[in-house]
Write an enzyme that holds these catalytic residues in place. Structure first.
Site, PDB file in Angstrom:
ATOM      1  N   PRO A   1      47.278 -10.774 -12.413  1.00  0.00           N
ATOM      2  CG  PRO A   1      47.925  -9.101 -13.877  1.00  0.00           C
ATOM      3  CD  PRO A   1      47.415 -10.509 -13.845  1.00  0.00           C
ATOM      4  CG  ASN A   2      47.832  -5.860  -9.541  1.00  0.00           C
ATOM      5  OD1 ASN A   2      48.867  -5.635  -8.926  1.00  0.00           O
ATOM      6  ND2 ASN A   2      47.665  -5.479 -10.797  1.00  0.00           N
TER       7      ASN A   2
ATOM      8  NE  ARG B   1      43.661  -4.728  -7.915  1.00  0.00           N
ATOM      9  CZ  ARG B   1      43.274  -5.317  -9.012  1.00  0.00           C
ATOM     10  NH1 ARG B   1      42.785  -6.543  -8.964  1.00  0.00           N
ATOM     11  NH2 ARG B   1      43.381  -4.719 -10.149  1.00  0.00           N
TER      12      ARG B   1
ATOM     13  CB  ALA C   1      45.471  -5.776 -15.946  1.00  0.00           C
TER      14      ALA C   1
ATOM     15  CD  GLU D   1      36.598 -13.124 -19.900  1.00  0.00           C
ATOM     16  OE1 GLU D   1      36.251 -13.684 -20.976  1.00  0.00           O
ATOM     17  OE2 GLU D   1      36.886 -11.926 -19.826  1.00  0.00           O
TER      18      GLU D   1
ATOM     19  CG  HIS E   1      36.191  -9.991 -15.516  1.00  0.00           C
ATOM     20  ND1 HIS E   1      37.559  -9.889 -15.536  1.00  0.00           N
ATOM     21  CD2 HIS E   1      35.823 -10.488 -16.716  1.00  0.00           C
ATOM     22  CE1 HIS E   1      37.998 -10.293 -16.706  1.00  0.00           C
ATOM     23  NE2 HIS E   1      36.972 -10.669 -17.442  1.00  0.00           N
ATOM     24  CB  ILE E   2      35.841  -9.455  -8.626  1.00  0.00           C
ATOM     25  CG1 ILE E   2      36.589 -10.783  -8.402  1.00  0.00           C
ATOM     26  CG2 ILE E   2      35.218  -8.942  -7.331  1.00  0.00           C
ATOM     27  CD1 ILE E   2      37.912 -10.635  -7.669  1.00  0.00           C
TER      28      ILE E   2
ATOM     29  NE  ARG F   1      36.510  -1.016 -12.644  1.00  0.00           N
ATOM     30  CZ  ARG F   1      37.585  -1.677 -12.212  1.00  0.00           C
ATOM     31  NH1 ARG F   1      37.597  -2.996 -12.179  1.00  0.00           N
ATOM     32  NH2 ARG F   1      38.643  -1.003 -11.810  1.00  0.00           N
TER      33      ARG F   1
ATOM     34  NE  ARG G   1      39.258  -1.049 -15.219  1.00  0.00           N
ATOM     35  CZ  ARG G   1      40.457  -1.306 -14.694  1.00  0.00           C
ATOM     36  NH1 ARG G   1      40.956  -2.523 -14.761  1.00  0.00           N
ATOM     37  NH2 ARG G   1      41.156  -0.362 -14.099  1.00  0.00           N
TER      38      ARG G   1
HETATM   39  C1  DQA Z   1      39.164  -7.707 -12.919  1.00  0.00           C
HETATM   40  C2  DQA Z   1      38.824  -6.530 -13.841  1.00  0.00           C
HETATM   41  C3  DQA Z   1      40.056  -6.079 -14.607  1.00  0.00           C
HETATM   42  O1  DQA Z   1      39.719  -5.010 -15.485  1.00  0.00           O
HETATM   43  C4  DQA Z   1      41.105  -5.610 -13.639  1.00  0.00           C
HETATM   44  O2  DQA Z   1      42.291  -5.232 -14.338  1.00  0.00           O
HETATM   45  C5  DQA Z   1      41.398  -6.593 -12.565  1.00  0.00           C
HETATM   46  C6  DQA Z   1      40.323  -7.385 -11.994  1.00  0.00           C
HETATM   47  C7  DQA Z   1      37.976  -8.100 -12.009  1.00  0.00           C
HETATM   48  O3  DQA Z   1      38.022  -9.184 -11.446  1.00  0.00           O
HETATM   49  O4  DQA Z   1      37.021  -7.326 -11.868  1.00  0.00           O
HETATM   50  O5  DQA Z   1      42.537  -6.684 -12.097  1.00  0.00           O
HETATM   51  O6  DQA Z   1      39.491  -8.831 -13.714  1.00  0.00           O
END
Ligand code: DQA
Length: 145
Positions: A11-12, A19, A78, A99, A101-102, A108, A112
């Site tokens: 999501p997002n 964003r 998320a 996996e 994560h950007i 953070r 997370r």
């Molecule tokens: C994320 C990190 C997550 O905590 C967050 O909810 C995201 C993006 C990242 O790519 O850093 O939506 O997965």
């Protein structure tokens, strides 16, 4: 035949570039797709990128990967921190899972810091920006060689 890698996004991430660019950068998911397709061609891998804002949508993407892909790169966004359903789906996949994560999730908020998906992932990349997807793809090439 070229091996296929599915790059799944939660999501997002459709809003990448717009964003919170101070956290996630100015590049878009279309940039991720193009970069991975370019590198995949160099590495002899076919890539296909998908995104969903729904947990069940991501579960179904994993089911599709069972039939169509030899490896999964996943940024569950998320849902990383909440989804047993995505973990269970990934546990039905037989190939390598990486996996991504950007952002550096460990720098953070505390919520997370835990990832359900890490219980299945063969490797985790965090905090390297969208370049993390390409680094994951390079690792896939090694794992599937
Ligand atoms: C994320 C990190 C997550 O905590 C967050 O909810 C995201 C993006 C990242 O790519 O850093 O939506 O997965």
């Amino acid at each position: 035949m070229a091996k296929t890698i599915h790059i799944l996004n939660g999501p997002n991430l459709n809003l990448l570039g717009k964003r919170q660019p101070e956290i996630y950068g100015a590049e878009t998911l279309a940039d991720v797709e193009a970069n991975c397709a370019r590198l995949g061609a160099e590495l002899g891998l076919t890539t296909a990128l998908f995104q969903s804002n729904f947990e069940g949508g991501i579960v179904e993407m994993v089911h599709r990967a069972r039939d169509e892909a030899q490896g999964i790169i996943i940024n569950p966004a998320a849902y990383t921190h909440t989804s047993v359903a995505i973990l269970d789906a990934l546990n039905t996949f037989e190939g390598p899972v990486i996996e991504v994560h950007i952002s550096n999730v460990h720098k953070r908020e505390a919520f997370r810091h835990h990832s359900y998906v890490s219980l299945r992932a063969d490797g985790v990349i965090a905090g390297l920006g969208i370049q993390g997807y390409e680094l994951a793809l390079r690792r896939m090439a090694t794992l599937l060689a």
